[in-house]
Every structure is written in structure tokens, then in C-alpha cells.
Design an enzyme around this catalytic site. Sequence first.
Site, PDB file in Angstrom:
ATOM      1  N   LYS A 187      -7.641  -4.684   4.853  1.00  0.00           N
ATOM      2  CA  LYS A 187      -6.324  -4.331   5.382  1.00  0.00           C
ATOM      3  C   LYS A 187      -5.318  -5.440   5.051  1.00  0.00           C
ATOM      4  O   LYS A 187      -4.167  -5.173   4.752  1.00  0.00           O
ATOM      5  CB  LYS A 187      -6.395  -4.103   6.898  1.00  0.00           C
ATOM      6  CG  LYS A 187      -7.397  -3.022   7.320  1.00  0.00           C
ATOM      7  CD  LYS A 187      -7.123  -1.691   6.684  1.00  0.00           C
ATOM      8  CE  LYS A 187      -8.117  -0.626   7.158  1.00  0.00           C
ATOM      9  NZ  LYS A 187      -8.087   0.579   6.291  1.00  0.00           N
ATOM     10  N   GLN A 234       8.108 -13.815  21.275  1.00  0.00           N
ATOM     11  CA  GLN A 234       7.752 -15.216  21.517  1.00  0.00           C
ATOM     12  C   GLN A 234       8.369 -16.145  20.457  1.00  0.00           C
ATOM     13  O   GLN A 234       7.703 -17.033  19.920  1.00  0.00           O
ATOM     14  CB  GLN A 234       6.237 -15.385  21.539  1.00  0.00           C
ATOM     15  CG  GLN A 234       5.538 -14.491  22.568  1.00  0.00           C
ATOM     16  CD  GLN A 234       4.050 -14.747  22.621  1.00  0.00           C
ATOM     17  OE1 GLN A 234       3.621 -15.853  22.917  1.00  0.00           O
ATOM     18  NE2 GLN A 234       3.278 -13.732  22.320  1.00  0.00           N
ATOM     19  N   LYS A 258      -6.635  -4.905  -3.144  1.00  0.00           N
ATOM     20  CA  LYS A 258      -7.262  -5.554  -1.991  1.00  0.00           C
ATOM     21  C   LYS A 258      -8.308  -4.640  -1.359  1.00  0.00           C
ATOM     22  O   LYS A 258      -8.077  -3.444  -1.190  1.00  0.00           O
ATOM     23  CB  LYS A 258      -6.182  -5.954  -0.974  1.00  0.00           C
ATOM     24  CG  LYS A 258      -5.384  -4.804  -0.384  1.00  0.00           C
ATOM     25  CD  LYS A 258      -4.205  -5.349   0.406  1.00  0.00           C
ATOM     26  CE  LYS A 258      -3.454  -4.303   1.184  1.00  0.00           C
ATOM     27  NZ  LYS A 258      -4.191  -3.636   2.247  1.00  0.00           N
ATOM     28  N   VAL A 298       3.230   0.262   4.281  1.00  0.00           N
ATOM     29  CA  VAL A 298       2.526   1.036   5.316  1.00  0.00           C
ATOM     30  C   VAL A 298       1.108   0.515   5.492  1.00  0.00           C
ATOM     31  O   VAL A 298       0.524  -0.043   4.561  1.00  0.00           O
ATOM     32  CB  VAL A 298       2.485   2.528   4.925  1.00  0.00           C
ATOM     33  CG1 VAL A 298       3.879   3.099   4.891  1.00  0.00           C
ATOM     34  CG2 VAL A 298       1.790   2.786   3.589  1.00  0.00           C
ATOM     35  N   THR A 299       0.554   0.740   6.696  1.00  0.00           N
ATOM     36  CA  THR A 299       1.265   1.188   7.875  1.00  0.00           C
ATOM     37  C   THR A 299       1.647  -0.049   8.690  1.00  0.00           C
ATOM     38  O   THR A 299       0.987  -1.082   8.602  1.00  0.00           O
ATOM     39  CB  THR A 299       0.416   2.138   8.755  1.00  0.00           C
ATOM     40  OG1 THR A 299      -0.777   1.462   9.168  1.00  0.00           O
ATOM     41  CG2 THR A 299       0.016   3.396   7.982  1.00  0.00           C
ATOM     42  N   ASP A 325       0.783  -1.251   0.000  1.00  0.00           N
ATOM     43  CA  ASP A 325       0.000   0.000   0.000  1.00  0.00           C
ATOM     44  C   ASP A 325       0.810   1.294   0.000  1.00  0.00           C
ATOM     45  O   ASP A 325       0.451   2.252   0.701  1.00  0.00           O
ATOM     46  CB  ASP A 325      -0.969  -0.001   1.193  1.00  0.00           C
ATOM     47  CG  ASP A 325      -1.953  -1.160   1.159  1.00  0.00           C
ATOM     48  OD1 ASP A 325      -1.920  -1.948   0.199  1.00  0.00           O
ATOM     49  OD2 ASP A 325      -2.750  -1.291   2.115  1.00  0.00           O
ATOM     50  N   GLU A 372      -4.648  -0.844  -1.325  1.00  0.00           N
ATOM     51  CA  GLU A 372      -5.948  -0.924  -0.663  1.00  0.00           C
ATOM     52  C   GLU A 372      -6.919   0.005  -1.394  1.00  0.00           C
ATOM     53  O   GLU A 372      -6.572   1.150  -1.700  1.00  0.00           O
ATOM     54  CB  GLU A 372      -5.843  -0.486   0.807  1.00  0.00           C
ATOM     55  CG  GLU A 372      -7.198  -0.566   1.531  1.00  0.00           C
ATOM     56  CD  GLU A 372      -7.143  -0.134   3.003  1.00  0.00           C
ATOM     57  OE1 GLU A 372      -6.048   0.056   3.545  1.00  0.00           O
ATOM     58  OE2 GLU A 372      -8.237   0.001   3.584  1.00  0.00           O
ATOM     59  N   CYS A 388      -1.980  -2.389   7.841  1.00  0.00           N
ATOM     60  CA  CYS A 388      -1.970  -3.336   6.719  1.00  0.00           C
ATOM     61  C   CYS A 388      -0.761  -4.257   6.716  1.00  0.00           C
ATOM     62  O   CYS A 388      -0.863  -5.411   6.269  1.00  0.00           O
ATOM     63  CB  CYS A 388      -2.101  -2.582   5.407  1.00  0.00           C
ATOM     64  SG  CYS A 388      -3.747  -1.854   5.244  1.00  0.00           S
TER      65      CYS A 388
HETATM   66  N1  TIU Z   1      -2.582   0.386   4.293  1.00  0.00           N
HETATM   67  C1  TIU Z   1      -3.031   0.622   5.513  1.00  0.00           C
HETATM   68  O1  TIU Z   1      -2.318   0.449   6.497  1.00  0.00           O
HETATM   69  N2  TIU Z   1      -4.326   1.129   5.634  1.00  0.00           N
HETATM   70  C2  TIU Z   1      -4.735   1.956   6.647  1.00  0.00           C
HETATM   71  O2  TIU Z   1      -5.894   2.347   6.695  1.00  0.00           O
HETATM   72  N3  TIU Z   1      -3.783   2.322   7.556  1.00  0.00           N
HETATM   73  C3  TIU Z   1      -3.916   3.216   8.568  1.00  0.00           C
HETATM   74  O3  TIU Z   1      -2.994   3.327   9.379  1.00  0.00           O
HETATM   75  N4  TIU Z   1      -5.011   3.968   8.635  1.00  0.00           N
END
Ligand code: TIU
Length: 224
Positions: free
Chosen positions: A134, A204, A131, A159-160, A26, A74, A164
Site C-alpha cells: 500500500k 496536531q 509497488k 487513491v485511495t 495508483d 500497486e 495507499c
Molecule cells: N491504492 C490503494 O489505495 N489500494 C487499495 O487497495 N485501496 C483500497 O481502498 N482498497
Amino acid sequence: MTQTTIEAEPTPLAIDLARTALIIIDMQRDFLEPGGFGAALGNDVSRLKAAVGPIRSVLTAARKAAMLVIHTREGHRPDLSDAPPLKVERGDPKLRIGAPGPMGRILVRGEPGHDIIPELYPLRDEVIIDKPGKGAFYNTDLEPLLRSRRIETLLVCGVTTEVCVNTTVREANDRGFRCIVLADCCASYFPEFHAAGLAMIKAQGAIFGWVSGSASALTALDSD
Ligand code: TIU
């Protein structure tokens, strides 16, 4: 020789580069540039820039090594038929998914904001997974694609970190793929969530996966 060792936490890992893919999650204008989805949620989008340079280095090395490269985005169909109402109904109504913004409709496929940032733009023969969720496995053909290429290890960037990237790593782990998350190739709007997101993965005895960095990945890729 495609076998190599990559430095990682909690342990170094022996991997087969021929069965390893780079997945970049993303890295879209909607998350990294002002006026997109990330900004609409109230975030400081400049925080995600740190990952761009390290990802670019790993992407260049992966291309040179002829490694499978997968980019994800996304987003939703223009009629939002794949967007659960409960996902859409969050945030300021004027800035929700599907609302018009300076980069087109927010988080909608085909709009400028939905596309990948120019610095990391996919080559024509690289895989793009669109996609709706997430996680990159939810309602996509990522799993059969990886199985058909006999991939067992994923180098994960994007990210993030806690949204995701983490969701995708957990989905991948449950499906039997080994994830190595490259810490400096991931970013979050919240530095503390970035740190916690990585810590949770490797805790872990690598409960969800391993954490490494771009320098170790470049060394491993060069050893091919
Ligand atoms: N790609 C992804 O992480 N989608 C999000 O909505 N991330 C946020 O941190 N909002």
C-alpha cells in the site's frame, strides 16, 4: 525564483519548487474501472472519478513547470512471489489478486487493469514506481530516487485517501519528506474515510503532513 508559498492547512507553507515532486498514487484501471481490484472488493468504483479532473490540471501544470512527476502502481509479479499469501487470501476466491478478470489478471503487473488510466497516462520520461504494498516506499526504490534529486516536499494525489495515500504519506513523513496532500486530487470509495483520512494527516499541527487543494497548487506552480 523557485521559492513560493502554498496555501494549506493547518498552516501555509514556504516551499522550494525545485525540491518538490508531484506523486500520483495508483490511478490505475484496477481501482477506477469496473471489473478490477476495487470492484472485486465490493466497492463502487465510480466514486474515484472525482479526482481525475483536478489531478489532470495539476499534472499539466507540473509538466509545464518541469517538476519531477512520479506515478505509482500497486501490483504484483505474475508468479505472485511478491504478494504475501495473507494479502491474496482476501475476498471472493474467484476475484482475488491474480484471478482472471475482464481487464486481465487482477492487480498483476503487465495486465491492462494494472496500468494507469488513459487520462493521466505517464509521459515516457516520467517515473513509474511499481509497488507491491500500500505504501510507495515499501520494497521500492522511491526513497533513493527522491534523495538523489534532493526532493524535500511531495505534492500527493491519488487513491485511495485512507489506504495507499495515507500509508505513503506516513512512510514519507518518517523518512523526513514534507507531504502536501491535495484534497480534491484524492478520493475514496467511502466519503467519510476520505474526510477522516485528510483530517488525520493535518491534525496536531500537521502530524503527518499538510492538506491543500488543486487550486492552491496551481497558484503555487504558476508563481514559478
Ligand atoms: N491504492 C490503494 O489505495 N489500494 C487499495 O487497495 N485501496 C483500497 O481502498 N482498497
